[in-house]
Design an enzyme around this catalytic site. Structure first.
Site, short mmCIF file in Angstrom:
data_model
loop_
_atom_site.label_atom_id
_atom_site.label_comp_id
_atom_site.label_asym_id
_atom_site.label_seq_id
_atom_site.Cartn_x
_atom_site.Cartn_y
_atom_site.Cartn_z
CB THR A 62 -1.03 -0.06 1.16
OG1 THR A 62 -1.91 1.04 1.04
CG2 THR A 62 -0.36 -0.05 2.53
CE LYS A 66 -1.83 0.58 -3.53
NZ LYS A 66 -3.24 0.90 -3.85
CG ASP A 102 -5.93 -1.13 -5.76
OD1 ASP A 102 -6.31 -1.78 -4.76
OD2 ASP A 102 -4.94 -0.38 -5.74
CB ALA A 131 -6.39 5.44 -6.26
P1 NDP Z 1 -2.05 9.94 -5.16
O1 NDP Z 1 -1.27 10.77 -4.23
O2 NDP Z 1 -1.34 9.04 -6.14
O3 NDP Z 1 -2.99 10.90 -6.06
C1 NDP Z 1 -3.66 11.94 -5.50
C2 NDP Z 1 -4.70 12.51 -6.50
O4 NDP Z 1 -5.58 13.35 -5.75
C3 NDP Z 1 -4.11 13.36 -7.60
O5 NDP Z 1 -4.93 13.23 -8.75
C4 NDP Z 1 -4.19 14.77 -7.01
O6 NDP Z 1 -4.28 15.80 -7.99
C5 NDP Z 1 -5.52 14.67 -6.29
N1 NDP Z 1 -5.66 15.61 -5.16
C6 NDP Z 1 -4.93 15.64 -4.02
N2 NDP Z 1 -5.41 16.59 -3.19
C7 NDP Z 1 -6.45 17.18 -3.83
C8 NDP Z 1 -7.34 18.24 -3.48
N3 NDP Z 1 -7.26 18.87 -2.31
N4 NDP Z 1 -8.32 18.57 -4.37
C9 NDP Z 1 -8.41 17.93 -5.56
N5 NDP Z 1 -7.59 16.93 -5.94
C10 NDP Z 1 -6.61 16.56 -5.08
O7 NDP Z 1 -3.07 9.12 -4.24
P2 NDP Z 1 -3.76 7.71 -4.59
O8 NDP Z 1 -4.22 7.78 -5.99
O9 NDP Z 1 -2.88 6.60 -4.17
O10 NDP Z 1 -5.02 7.65 -3.57
C11 NDP Z 1 -6.18 8.47 -3.74
C12 NDP Z 1 -7.27 8.05 -2.76
O11 NDP Z 1 -7.79 6.75 -3.03
C13 NDP Z 1 -6.84 8.02 -1.31
O12 NDP Z 1 -7.88 8.63 -0.54
C14 NDP Z 1 -6.76 6.54 -0.97
O13 NDP Z 1 -7.00 6.30 0.39
C15 NDP Z 1 -7.86 5.98 -1.85
N6 NDP Z 1 -7.68 4.55 -2.19
C16 NDP Z 1 -8.63 3.64 -1.76
C17 NDP Z 1 -8.51 2.29 -2.10
C18 NDP Z 1 -9.57 1.30 -1.63
O14 NDP Z 1 -9.35 0.10 -1.68
N7 NDP Z 1 -10.74 1.75 -1.18
C19 NDP Z 1 -7.39 1.76 -2.88
C20 NDP Z 1 -6.45 2.81 -3.29
C21 NDP Z 1 -6.61 4.13 -2.94
P3 NDP Z 1 -2.95 16.47 -8.64
O15 NDP Z 1 -2.52 15.53 -9.74
O16 NDP Z 1 -3.42 17.78 -9.14
O17 NDP Z 1 -1.93 16.57 -7.53
#
Ligand code: NDP
Length: 265
Positions: A62, A66, A102, A131
């Site tokens: 996690t 990843k 996922d 994600a």
């Molecule tokens: P990453 O750090 O890889 O990506 C973050 C993303 O969120 C980017 O697209 C970023 O945009 C955007 N972002 C961050 N902050 C903001 C904000 N304040 N407003 C708008 N957009 C924002 O994270 P992950 O992709 O790994 O995880 C994302 C979510 O998914 C987490 O909450 C995680 O817990 C959840 N998750 C749940 C799983 C499940 O099994 N239920 C499995 C995997 C993840 P930008 O590109 O502009 O920075």
């Protein structure tokens, strides 16, 4: 000898994976253990190597490892290759297999648990991080009428749309206007208690708003509910991606419904 499995992350104390896999093992009478391992931020590969040397058979991975797990694997499943990230490892005599469960977990939760049809529907995916990337291919395989990726940094959404092709479109949040059947929040905004700047018009009474985050109500789900949409959190996805990993390791498919119910309780 009892087979050992683990989840690697940093932080890891909050992880529900040990509970989920212990429930699966009891249910299917598998002789195995599953522990949570806190890997140092600069020591993921060494932690995994130590676990393998101690007899580890497989692992989940996690945040934030990843992408590193993707590079560590000696072989990848096609879905891990497309995702560019690995959440499941299988340790064998011929090396390390990397998979990504996922996307399959999300699709299973949407179609089986929440009884939604994705074929022919308009899907909006918010976020372009790990994600989001992991679920694009499995969503496209359901043949939606449209898949739009919207992200704060629009160029990252554009990169994903170009990489995946198959009619995927990219957008910024503010430019979104039409209604969607399914809106998936894969941003980390909910972690910070924030709401991306979305138009209320993307939701209708027929929309399902799905937040990948779980464990608490989020501004995204509250906003969607205020527009009359149905809502769901990511707990089902978490359990379903675990079931997919369990199946890969043990060759048996656990019943997820009682595990989701007990975690909710
Ligand atoms: P990453 O750090 O890889 O990506 C973050 C993303 O969120 C980017 O697209 C970023 O945009 C955007 N972002 C961050 N902050 C903001 C904000 N304040 N407003 C708008 N957009 C924002 O994270 P992950 O992709 O790994 O995880 C994302 C979510 O998914 C987490 O909450 C995680 O817990 C959840 N998750 C749940 C799983 C499940 O099994 N239920 C499995 C995997 C993840 P930008 O590109 O502009 O920075």
């Amino acid at each position: 000898m009892t087979d050992r499995y683990a989840v690697f992350g940093h932080p890891i104390a909050h992880s529900k994976s040990p509970l989920i896999h212990a429930a699966f093992a009891r249910q299917t009478a598998q002789d195995m253990t599953y522990e949570a391992i806190l890997a140092p931020l600069d020591g993921f590969a060494a932690s995994v190597a130590a676990f393998v040397a101690a007899g580890g058979r497989g692992a989940n991975v996690t945040v934030p490892f990843k992408e590193e797990a993707y590079r560590l694997a000696s072989r990848l499943t096609p879905r891990a290759e497309h995702a560019g990230a690995v959440n499941t490892l299988v340790f064998g005599s011929d090396g390390i297999l990397g998979d990504n469960t996922d996307g399959a977990g999300l699709v299973a939760d949407l179609t089986r648990n929440l009884q939604r049809t994705l074929n022919g529907r308009r899907i909006l995916l918010l976020g372009a991080g790990g994600a989001a990337r992991g679920v694009i291919e499995p969503l496209l395989d359901q043949q939606p009428a449209a898949l739009v990726i919207a992200n704060r940094t629009v160029s990252r959404a554009q990169e994903l749309a170009e990489q995946f092709g198959r009619g995927v479109r990219a957008s910024g949040f503010e430019a979104l206007d039409g209604a969607f059947d399914l809106v998936i929040n894969a941003t980390a905004a909910s972690l910070a208690g924030e709401l991306p700047p979305l138009s209320p018009r993307i939701f209708t009474a027929d929309t399902l708003a799905y937040d990948m985050m779980y464990g608490r109500d989020t501004p995204f789900l509250a906003f969607a509910r205020a527009q009359g949409a149905a809502t769901a959190d990511g707990l089902g996805m978490l359990v379903e991606q675990a079931a997919e990993a369990f199946h890969l390791w043990r060759g048996v498919r656990p019943d997820t419904a009682p595990v989701i119910a007990s975690l909710r309780a």
